[in-house]
Write a protein that holds these residues in place. Structure first.
Motif, short mmCIF file in Angstrom:
data_model
loop_
_atom_site.label_atom_id
_atom_site.label_comp_id
_atom_site.label_asym_id
_atom_site.label_seq_id
_atom_site.Cartn_x
_atom_site.Cartn_y
_atom_site.Cartn_z
N GLY A 1 -2.00 0.43 -5.14
CA GLY A 1 -1.21 -0.22 -6.17
C GLY A 1 -2.12 -0.91 -7.18
N VAL A 2 -1.53 -1.47 -8.23
CA VAL A 2 -2.32 -2.16 -9.26
C VAL A 2 -3.07 -3.35 -8.68
CG1 VAL A 2 -0.94 -1.40 -11.24
CG2 VAL A 2 -0.29 -3.48 -10.01
N ASP A 3 -2.54 -3.87 -7.56
CA ASP A 3 -3.21 -5.00 -6.91
C ASP A 3 -4.27 -4.55 -5.91
OD1 ASP A 3 -1.57 -3.93 -4.97
OD2 ASP A 3 -0.45 -5.78 -4.59
N GLY A 4 -4.48 -3.22 -5.81
CA GLY A 4 -5.49 -2.68 -4.90
C GLY A 4 -5.01 -2.49 -3.47
N LYS A 5 -3.77 -2.88 -3.20
CA LYS A 5 -3.24 -2.74 -1.85
C LYS A 5 -2.66 -1.34 -1.64
CE LYS A 5 -2.26 -7.63 -1.26
NZ LYS A 5 -1.24 -8.65 -1.10
N ASP A 6 -2.66 -0.91 -0.36
CA ASP A 6 -2.14 0.41 -0.02
C ASP A 6 -0.64 0.49 -0.32
OD1 ASP A 6 -4.59 1.28 0.84
OD2 ASP A 6 -4.21 0.85 2.96
N ARG A 7 -0.23 1.64 -0.87
CA ARG A 7 1.18 1.89 -1.19
C ARG A 7 1.56 3.25 -0.64
NH1 ARG A 7 3.90 -1.92 -3.76
NH2 ARG A 7 5.24 -0.35 -4.69
N VAL A 8 2.84 3.45 -0.41
CA VAL A 8 3.38 4.74 0.00
C VAL A 8 3.98 5.40 -1.22
CG1 VAL A 8 5.16 5.88 1.37
CG2 VAL A 8 3.87 4.00 2.35
N VAL A 9 3.63 6.67 -1.43
CA VAL A 9 4.17 7.44 -2.55
C VAL A 9 4.93 8.62 -1.98
CG1 VAL A 9 3.62 8.76 -4.63
CG2 VAL A 9 2.21 6.79 -4.00
N ILE A 10 6.24 8.65 -2.20
CA ILE A 10 7.08 9.75 -1.74
C ILE A 10 7.47 10.57 -2.95
CG2 ILE A 10 9.22 10.39 -0.58
CD1 ILE A 10 9.06 7.67 0.88
N THR A 11 7.17 11.86 -2.90
CA THR A 11 7.46 12.75 -4.01
C THR A 11 8.51 13.77 -3.59
OG1 THR A 11 5.17 12.54 -4.75
CG2 THR A 11 6.45 14.36 -5.67
#
Length: 140
Positions: free
Chosen positions: A107-117
């Motif tokens: 994410g913009v904050d550098g933290k891990d994010r989940v991206v579902i496409t």
């Protein structure tokens, strides 16, 4: 009910074999050229393994016995859960021409994010006019 029991037994066996392999869905997906969501569906008997892909899956997870690979190649018996949220747009997406992936990003904050496409062919609703029915066009 017997079909559900059999599916449950097969699914438990497949998930245990996947766990024994020590590989994630994403790792197996990379080795087979499939999406990680589709791999998860295969191991849960919610998708059909194609013969051309069976060899790739067996290479990626060599402890899957041939009998279970054959089970995975049978059409899945999906069931409907009325408790699932119902969304009108879902019925306008073709599952025949549909891809789904789950990825990890920052994410913009550098933290891990989940991206579902969700990548599916959009099918507009059609008005079902009786004069458009092929069976009626050929009646005299």
């Amino acid at each position: 009910m017997a079909g559900e029991t059999s599916k449950l037994t097969i699914t438990k066996s497949l998930l245990a074999l996947k766990q024994q392999s020590g590989k994630s869905y994403s790792q197996i997906a990379e080795e087979t050229g499939l999406t990680n969501v589709f791999i998860a569906q295969l191991f849960r008997r919610q998708a059909q393994l194609k013969p051309d892909t069976a060899a790739k899956l067996q290479a990626a997870v060599p402890n899957i016995p041939v009998e279970l690979l054959h089970e995975m190649m049978k059409p899945p018996m999906r069931s409907y859960d009325p408790n699932l949220i119902q969304e009108p747009a879902v019925y306008s997406m073709s599952a025949i021409d549909f891809y789904c992936s789950v990825d990890k990003g920052k994410g913009v904050d550098g933290k891990d994010r989940v991206v579902i496409t969700f990548d599916g062919k959009y099918l507009p609703y059609t008005e079902q006019k009786s004069e458009h029915m092929v069976s009626r066009l050929h009646r005299h």
